[in-house]
Motif scaffolding. Structure first.
Motif, PDB file in Angstrom:
ATOM      1  N   THR A 192     -40.757 -54.998 -84.639  1.00  0.00           N
ATOM      2  CA  THR A 192     -39.382 -54.521 -84.500  1.00  0.00           C
ATOM      3  C   THR A 192     -39.264 -53.067 -84.953  1.00  0.00           C
ATOM      4  OG1 THR A 192     -38.520 -56.744 -84.754  1.00  0.00           O
ATOM      5  CG2 THR A 192     -36.987 -54.957 -85.184  1.00  0.00           C
ATOM      6  N   ASP A 193     -39.936 -52.738 -86.063  1.00  0.00           N
ATOM      7  CA  ASP A 193     -39.975 -51.344 -86.502  1.00  0.00           C
ATOM      8  C   ASP A 193     -40.563 -50.469 -85.404  1.00  0.00           C
ATOM      9  OD1 ASP A 193     -38.986 -50.886 -89.151  1.00  0.00           O
ATOM     10  OD2 ASP A 193     -40.603 -52.146 -89.915  1.00  0.00           O
TER      11      ASP A 193
ATOM     12  N   TRP B 268     -37.776 -45.493 -90.797  1.00  0.00           N
ATOM     13  CA  TRP B 268     -37.331 -45.380 -92.199  1.00  0.00           C
ATOM     14  C   TRP B 268     -38.456 -45.849 -93.104  1.00  0.00           C
ATOM     15  CZ3 TRP B 268     -37.158 -49.505 -95.515  1.00  0.00           C
ATOM     16  CH2 TRP B 268     -37.161 -50.777 -94.943  1.00  0.00           C
TER      17      TRP B 268
ATOM     18  N   ASN C  13     -36.055 -57.031 -90.773  1.00  0.00           N
ATOM     19  CA  ASN C  13     -35.844 -56.602 -89.392  1.00  0.00           C
ATOM     20  C   ASN C  13     -35.497 -57.753 -88.464  1.00  0.00           C
ATOM     21  OD1 ASN C  13     -36.249 -53.950 -90.064  1.00  0.00           O
ATOM     22  ND2 ASN C  13     -38.369 -53.882 -89.410  1.00  0.00           N
TER      23      ASN C  13
ATOM     24  N   ALA D 191     -45.581 -58.943 -99.893  1.00  0.00           N
ATOM     25  CA  ALA D 191     -46.367 -57.842 -99.339  1.00  0.00           C
ATOM     26  C   ALA D 191     -45.410 -56.974 -98.533  1.00  0.00           C
ATOM     27  CB  ALA D 191     -47.473 -58.389 -98.448  1.00  0.00           C
ATOM     28  N   ARG D 192     -45.680 -55.656 -98.494  1.00  0.00           N
ATOM     29  CA  ARG D 192     -44.630 -54.754 -98.005  1.00  0.00           C
ATOM     30  C   ARG D 192     -44.307 -54.883 -96.525  1.00  0.00           C
ATOM     31  NH1 ARG D 192     -46.910 -50.892 -95.240  1.00  0.00           N
ATOM     32  NH2 ARG D 192     -44.854 -50.118 -94.710  1.00  0.00           N
ATOM     33  N   ILE D 193     -45.297 -55.126 -95.683  1.00  0.00           N
ATOM     34  CA  ILE D 193     -44.976 -55.196 -94.253  1.00  0.00           C
ATOM     35  C   ILE D 193     -44.177 -56.468 -93.973  1.00  0.00           C
ATOM     36  CG2 ILE D 193     -45.849 -55.093 -91.893  1.00  0.00           C
ATOM     37  CD1 ILE D 193     -48.373 -53.761 -92.924  1.00  0.00           C
TER      38      ILE D 193
ATOM     39  N   LEU E 147     -32.452 -54.403 -87.472  1.00  0.00           N
ATOM     40  CA  LEU E 147     -32.821 -53.030 -87.118  1.00  0.00           C
ATOM     41  C   LEU E 147     -32.447 -52.665 -85.687  1.00  0.00           C
ATOM     42  CD1 LEU E 147     -34.280 -50.429 -88.068  1.00  0.00           C
ATOM     43  CD2 LEU E 147     -36.380 -51.400 -87.124  1.00  0.00           C
TER      44      LEU E 147
ATOM     45  N   GLY F 259     -48.881 -49.413 -91.608  1.00  0.00           N
ATOM     46  CA  GLY F 259     -48.600 -50.511 -90.704  1.00  0.00           C
ATOM     47  C   GLY F 259     -47.155 -50.956 -90.814  1.00  0.00           C
ATOM     48  N   VAL F 260     -46.575 -51.333 -89.692  1.00  0.00           N
ATOM     49  CA  VAL F 260     -45.216 -51.860 -89.662  1.00  0.00           C
ATOM     50  C   VAL F 260     -45.217 -53.084 -88.743  1.00  0.00           C
ATOM     51  CG1 VAL F 260     -44.130 -49.613 -90.055  1.00  0.00           C
ATOM     52  CG2 VAL F 260     -44.553 -50.387 -87.713  1.00  0.00           C
TER      53      VAL F 260
ATOM     54  N   SER G 289     -49.868 -57.295 -90.049  1.00  0.00           N
ATOM     55  CA  SER G 289     -48.497 -56.830 -89.815  1.00  0.00           C
ATOM     56  C   SER G 289     -47.740 -57.772 -88.892  1.00  0.00           C
ATOM     57  CB  SER G 289     -48.527 -55.449 -89.183  1.00  0.00           C
ATOM     58  OG  SER G 289     -49.038 -55.544 -87.867  1.00  0.00           O
ATOM     59  N   ARG G 290     -48.385 -58.864 -88.476  1.00  0.00           N
ATOM     60  CA  ARG G 290     -47.807 -59.722 -87.436  1.00  0.00           C
ATOM     61  C   ARG G 290     -46.396 -60.179 -87.791  1.00  0.00           C
ATOM     62  NH1 ARG G 290     -52.461 -64.153 -88.584  1.00  0.00           N
ATOM     63  NH2 ARG G 290     -53.624 -62.234 -88.252  1.00  0.00           N
ATOM     64  N   GLU G 291     -45.452 -59.786 -86.933  1.00  0.00           N
ATOM     65  CA  GLU G 291     -44.076 -60.219 -87.112  1.00  0.00           C
ATOM     66  C   GLU G 291     -43.974 -61.705 -86.801  1.00  0.00           C
ATOM     67  OE1 GLU G 291     -41.562 -56.793 -86.421  1.00  0.00           O
ATOM     68  OE2 GLU G 291     -40.402 -58.092 -85.117  1.00  0.00           O
ATOM     69  N   HIS G 292     -45.023 -62.205 -86.124  1.00  0.00           N
ATOM     70  CA  HIS G 292     -45.097 -63.622 -85.803  1.00  0.00           C
ATOM     71  C   HIS G 292     -44.992 -64.478 -87.076  1.00  0.00           C
ATOM     72  CE1 HIS G 292     -47.152 -61.081 -82.949  1.00  0.00           C
ATOM     73  NE2 HIS G 292     -47.134 -62.008 -82.023  1.00  0.00           N
TER      74      HIS G 292
ATOM     75  N   TYR H 161     -42.165 -57.892 -95.994  1.00  0.00           N
ATOM     76  CA  TYR H 161     -40.828 -57.626 -96.531  1.00  0.00           C
ATOM     77  C   TYR H 161     -39.971 -56.928 -95.470  1.00  0.00           C
ATOM     78  CZ  TYR H 161     -37.367 -55.920 -99.972  1.00  0.00           C
ATOM     79  OH  TYR H 161     -36.215 -55.656-100.671  1.00  0.00           O
ATOM     80  N   ARG H 162     -40.527 -55.857 -94.882  1.00  0.00           N
ATOM     81  CA  ARG H 162     -39.797 -55.119 -93.831  1.00  0.00           C
ATOM     82  C   ARG H 162     -39.497 -56.031 -92.652  1.00  0.00           C
ATOM     83  NH1 ARG H 162     -40.804 -49.237 -93.689  1.00  0.00           N
ATOM     84  NH2 ARG H 162     -39.774 -49.229 -91.674  1.00  0.00           N
ATOM     85  N   ASN H 163     -40.539 -56.733 -92.210  1.00  0.00           N
ATOM     86  CA  ASN H 163     -40.400 -57.562 -91.013  1.00  0.00           C
ATOM     87  C   ASN H 163     -39.322 -58.623 -91.184  1.00  0.00           C
ATOM     88  OD1 ASN H 163     -42.424 -56.133 -89.795  1.00  0.00           O
ATOM     89  ND2 ASN H 163     -43.994 -57.707 -90.083  1.00  0.00           N
TER      90      ASN H 163
ATOM     91  N   ASP I 236     -49.792 -52.722 -86.674  1.00  0.00           N
ATOM     92  CA  ASP I 236     -51.052 -53.325 -87.077  1.00  0.00           C
ATOM     93  C   ASP I 236     -51.299 -52.871 -88.508  1.00  0.00           C
ATOM     94  OD1 ASP I 236     -53.697 -54.702 -85.840  1.00  0.00           O
ATOM     95  OD2 ASP I 236     -54.164 -53.341 -87.479  1.00  0.00           O
ATOM     96  N   SER I 237     -51.608 -53.805 -89.367  1.00  0.00           N
ATOM     97  CA  SER I 237     -51.664 -53.459 -90.789  1.00  0.00           C
ATOM     98  C   SER I 237     -52.753 -52.449 -91.119  1.00  0.00           C
ATOM     99  CB  SER I 237     -51.841 -54.716 -91.625  1.00  0.00           C
ATOM    100  OG  SER I 237     -53.030 -55.373 -91.268  1.00  0.00           O
TER     101      SER I 237
ATOM    102  N   LEU J  16     -49.648 -52.576-104.546  1.00  0.00           N
ATOM    103  CA  LEU J  16     -48.500 -53.014-103.737  1.00  0.00           C
ATOM    104  C   LEU J  16     -47.432 -51.917-103.624  1.00  0.00           C
ATOM    105  CD1 LEU J  16     -47.630 -55.587-102.228  1.00  0.00           C
ATOM    106  CD2 LEU J  16     -46.403 -56.287-104.274  1.00  0.00           C
ATOM    107  N   TYR J  17     -47.027 -51.615-102.391  1.00  0.00           N
ATOM    108  CA  TYR J  17     -46.002 -50.612-102.054  1.00  0.00           C
ATOM    109  C   TYR J  17     -46.449 -49.171-102.322  1.00  0.00           C
ATOM    110  CZ  TYR J  17     -42.627 -54.472-101.939  1.00  0.00           C
ATOM    111  OH  TYR J  17     -41.962 -55.637-101.664  1.00  0.00           O
TER     112      TYR J  17
ATOM    113  N   THR K  60     -49.138 -57.351 -80.980  1.00  0.00           N
ATOM    114  CA  THR K  60     -47.856 -56.862 -81.499  1.00  0.00           C
ATOM    115  C   THR K  60     -46.991 -56.173 -80.450  1.00  0.00           C
ATOM    116  OG1 THR K  60     -48.915 -54.808 -82.237  1.00  0.00           O
ATOM    117  CG2 THR K  60     -48.766 -56.597 -83.831  1.00  0.00           C
TER     118      THR K  60
END
Ligand code: SF4
Lengths: 168, 424
Positions: free
Chosen positions: B145-146, B157, A97, A88-90, A154, B141-142, A66-69, A92-94, B126-127, B196-197, B41
């Motif tokens: 920023t989330d 969201w 954001n 990959a979904r995380i 965000l 996981g997010v 999930s690393r935003e890095h 995509y969000r990051n 953390d994923s 995925l998703y 994170t």
């Protein structure tokens, strides 16, 4: 608004460890992270990438952690946008954001080659390949996420939302 | 009008969005029960949180900060990162900050402490936050920023995911097959973006027979198929696990009979052998009988995937009275202090040390190539962890093979990837 840049091409399933290896995650300084951007996918990338360049990759870009890095490193390296067959979904969000423009288009991912010059219309998602004289359409960005972008990411969106009750 | 059936994932999300129903594809705002971040994170999340300009977090009891990746701090940079987290926790009065000596790998620790419960919505920077789906919770996981936004508002969201149902039927288990093998088998079938998703919902006879530790292992790796979450219907095992740990009410949700799934897969447990995922993707799985000869330099038993007490028991069962191969370094890392102590009381630690293994305090350590067992160029490791990407455990030209703890232990004894049957 459009952006125009030279393409660096990567394959499928580029994971976050390839984008920014965990051995460098003992810092969150964007400039430090940028020095190792994409290093485990292409060790020469940090040296050759120039501001405004665009990454084009296959499916499932940014899979793994999930690393935003990861988007931070890409953005700090000067990369203007990432185009991939899917994300990959995380990741995509990051990317949304933190304000790294990303575009999903299997066709673009397949047709565009390394070194091509491409132009992306950020609003319409139309990708023009100036080298090959072709055009591809990226998946539309959902309205809510456009709202996020319009608010400037965000954090700004949330600032507005919580502003009424509890601003300092 | 008769509402259409909903999956467990949809029901939990609807309840937290204050709605009667939700549908896949909808973007919704949901209330969260817990927000998690770690030493990598949290510093980024804290920086973003401070830009929002609120005076307090949404609920100081519902944020968990767990420095576990590079702890005990491996170098000055890591120490500085953890210091940011520690000071933030003090300033905002965060109840659940876990210091070295009282901590564990986040995804082993939070369920153990009763901080995540059935029916919850949990987000974590953390994923592998998806681990808590084992309890019948929605957990995903997010990014940082989330997480920052969630710490301020108590909301996040989300896009309601479609669900895929995985039915694992049958009663005939291969003796050494565990939750790890089921999930590796599934990822081998559907690929690293096969879900995925989406939500991966696990059910069937074999799943009912699976222990809680086995379910945590499976839910943990849902992200390795690209999923948003993995989830199990809660049952008596779930109840037995959360009883005595929970300090707040929780709720069991179940999928309706007529719920909608984008895909349904059915496997029989008898067709699943212990699995090994070859470099450099978790989808490169082979049954142990088809691995061939792969010599190894290191074996790692631990991580949020397989660092629980049951994993250590299985490893000890294989290692008891045996010696680690002279060419191999075996590193065993209990997931939490509680697991460590339990292993000590059961005599497992003694078995490990007598066999010639190094046993460490809880940390993510080698799992992400952080510290405590980094690979040199050209080295190969078998690990009970969840990812075998390029450079994941060290040098970009090293290799990681994923397996269950029994296979990792047997491989450590024989110096090559091996079935536990070979050392019995
Ligand atoms: S054990 Fe490994 S996968 Fe799990 S949280 Fe730590 S680094 Fe991530």
């Amino acid at each position: 608004m459009t952006i125009r840049g030279r393409v660096w091409k990567f394959g499928a399933d580029v994971d976050t460890d390839a984008i920014i290896p965990a051995r460098y995650l003992n810092t969150s300084d964007p400039a430090e992270l940028a020095k190792h951007c994409m290093e485990d996918a292409d060790p020469t990338f940090p040296a050759k990438v120039r501001p405004g360049d665009i990454i084009v990759a296959g499916k499932n870009f940014g899979c793994g952690s999930s690393r935003e890095h990861a988007p931070i490193a890409i953005k700090a390296a000067g990369v203007a946008a990432v185009v991939a067959a899917s994300f990959a979904r995380i990741f995509y969000r990051n990317a949304f954001n933190i304000g790294l423009p990303i575009f999903e288009s299997p066709e673009a991912a397949e047709r565009i080659e390394e070194g091509d010059e491409i132009e992306i219309d950020l609003n319409s998602g139309v990708i023009r390949n100036l080298t090959r004289n072709e055009e591809y359409q990226a998946t539309a960005i959902p309205p809510f996420m456009q709202e996020l972008l319009a608010a400037g990411g965000l954090i700004n969106y949330v600032r507005k939302k919580v502003g009424k009750e509890c601003i300092r | 009008m008769n509402a259409m059936g909903m999956t467990i994932t949809e029901k939990i999300l609807a309840a937290h969005a204050g709605r009667d129903e939700v549908h896949p594809g909808e973007l919704i705002n949901v209330r969260i029960d817990l927000a998690l971040a770690n030493d990598i994170t949290a510093p980024v999340a804290i920086k973003e949180f401070e830009k929002i300009g609120v005076e307090k977090v949404f609920d100081r009891d519902r944020i968990a900060l767990v420095p576990d990746h590079f702890t005990p701090n491996k170098d000055i940079k890591s120490a500085e990162q953890v210091k940011i987290v520690r000071e933030f926790a003090r300033r905002y009065g965060i109840t659940n900050y876990f210091e070295v000596g009282r901590m564990g790998i986040e995804h082993c620790l939070l369920p153990q402490e009763g901080l995540v419960l059935p029916g919850d919505v949990v987000i974590g920077a953390d994923s592998h936050t998806c681990t808590y789906g084992a309890l019948g919770a929605f957990a995903t996981g997010v990014g940082s920023t989330d997480l920052a936004a969630a710490m301020a508002t108590g909301e996040v969201w989300l896009k309601v995911p479609e669900s895929i149902k995985f039915i694992i039927k049958g009663k005939k288990w291969n003796k050494w097959v565990s939750g790890k093998d089921i999930i590796l088998y599934i990822i081998g079938k559907i690929g690293v973006d096969g879900a995925l998703y989406k939500a991966m919902e696990f059910c069937g006879e074999a799943i009912s027979d699976l222990s809680m530790d086995g379910r945590f292992t499976m839910a943990n790796m849902a992200i390795e198929a690209g999923a948003k979450n993995g989830i199990f219907a809660p049952d008596e095992k779930t109840r037995a696990y959360v009883e005595g740990r929970a300090r707040r009410p929780y709720k069991f949700y179940y999928s309706d009979e007529d719920a909608n799934y984008s895909e349904v897969y059915e496997f029989d447990i008898s067709e699943i052998e212990p699995q090994v995922a070859f470099p450099h993707l978790p989808e490169n799985t082979r049954p142990i009988s088809e691995v061939g000869t792969v010599y190894i330099d290191q074996a790692v038993i631990g991580s949020c995937t397989n660092g629980r007490i049951e994993d250590l028991r299985v490893a000890a069962q294989v290692l008891r009275g045996k010696k680690v191969n002279p060419n191999v370094r075996l590193i065993i890392i209990p997931g939490t202090q509680e697991i460590y102590l339990q292993a000590l009381k059961e005599g497992l630690i003694e078995v490990f040390i007598e066999a010639g293994a190094a046993v460490s305090t809880p940390t993510c350590g080698p799992c992400l190539g952080g510290h405590m067992g980094i690979l040199a160029k050209g080295e190969k490791a078998i690990a009970t962890t969840n990812r075998n990407f390029v450079g994941r455990m060290g040098h970009p030209e090293s290799e990681v093979y994923l397996s269950n703890p029994a296979v990792a232990a047997a491989s450590a004894i024989l110096g090559r990837i091996a079935s536990p049957e070979e050392v019995e």
